[in-house]
Design an enzyme around this catalytic site. Sequence first.
Site, PDB file in Angstrom:
ATOM      1  CB  VAL A  20     -34.079  -3.046  -5.216  1.00  0.00           C
ATOM      2  CG1 VAL A  20     -32.639  -2.725  -4.883  1.00  0.00           C
ATOM      3  CG2 VAL A  20     -34.701  -3.926  -4.137  1.00  0.00           C
ATOM      4  CE1 TYR A  21     -39.075  -4.932  -2.699  1.00  0.00           C
ATOM      5  CE2 TYR A  21     -40.729  -3.574  -1.631  1.00  0.00           C
ATOM      6  CZ  TYR A  21     -39.927  -4.696  -1.636  1.00  0.00           C
ATOM      7  OH  TYR A  21     -39.975  -5.581  -0.587  1.00  0.00           O
ATOM      8  CB  ALA A  22     -40.727  -0.664  -9.611  1.00  0.00           C
TER       9      ALA A  22
END
Length: 323
Positions: free
Chosen positions: A52-54
């Site tokens: 889910v990072y960026a």
Amino acid sequence: MEERALGRSGLRVSRLGLGTMTWGQDTDAEDATAQLTAFRDSGGTLVDTADVYAGGASEQVLGKLLTDVVPRAELVLATKAYGRTGPGGMGRGSSRGHLLAALDASLRRLQTDYVDLWQLHAWDDATPLEETLAALDFAVTSGRARYVGVSNFCGWQTAAAATWQQAWPGRTPIVANQVEYSLLQRGVERETAPAAVHAGVGLLPWSPLGRGVLTGKYRHGSPSDSRGASPHFGEFVEPYLTDDAARVVEAVATAAEGLGTSPLAVALAWVRDRPGVVAPIVGARTVGQLMGSLATDDIVLPAEICAALDDISAPPTGYPERR
């Protein structure tokens, strides 16, 4: 850089990890390249990301660098799954269906056949624990992951997951719990850290610099280029811009002045050498910021400094933690 065993396992990682939460968002590909190269050149091996990072861009940037810049075999690659990556009830959580689909998607973005450490990003009340842990077992037996861990699990959740996996031969052990831990967030010491140490689970602190506040950069306001002034991370930093936090920050700055080093070095060395800690995960927007963290590797805090910092930052405890 010194290496440490991750929990009660044969996996060895550098005692400082590189976080990539801002990659693909506030950190562009050029800065990411410089960071990864500097980290590898310093002896660092553990690189941490999440699906889910960026919005997946962090994994994509890292995957390209593993192809073009740093050989995949030189790094210990860690990612996570749980958060929303699709619509509907199966678009998030720790069900077998979502986890395995999320892992396959991560592998595509990372351009690799396996990750060294796959972590549950959070506890899921809606899914039976045995279903979730069976998915971790399958990820390992199918070759998609080498080791598994958890993240943001409290004490009883850590103990429950680790004990379930230890109860039957052949299940994949939980080797890590990635949790927020710093001089400004010591809540894990009440139950989570003792549970992890007892179960042979290594702690990987995220935000070991108190979301950047322990560096002292916010002592006189929020710099325009800081996370505190960022539209993405302003609310993330704000909880630590309090009077109580300021007292801890001033104590760290005083210790740094006395030792002839930086507040960053003092804060990072403190958490790095806490019981159960294997490797703090440090994130940086630029390679210059990262170099400050890498420069702390040979710093050991005197016992009296540790005692003073322990005292001023001590979390509240009571029954039943305190006996």
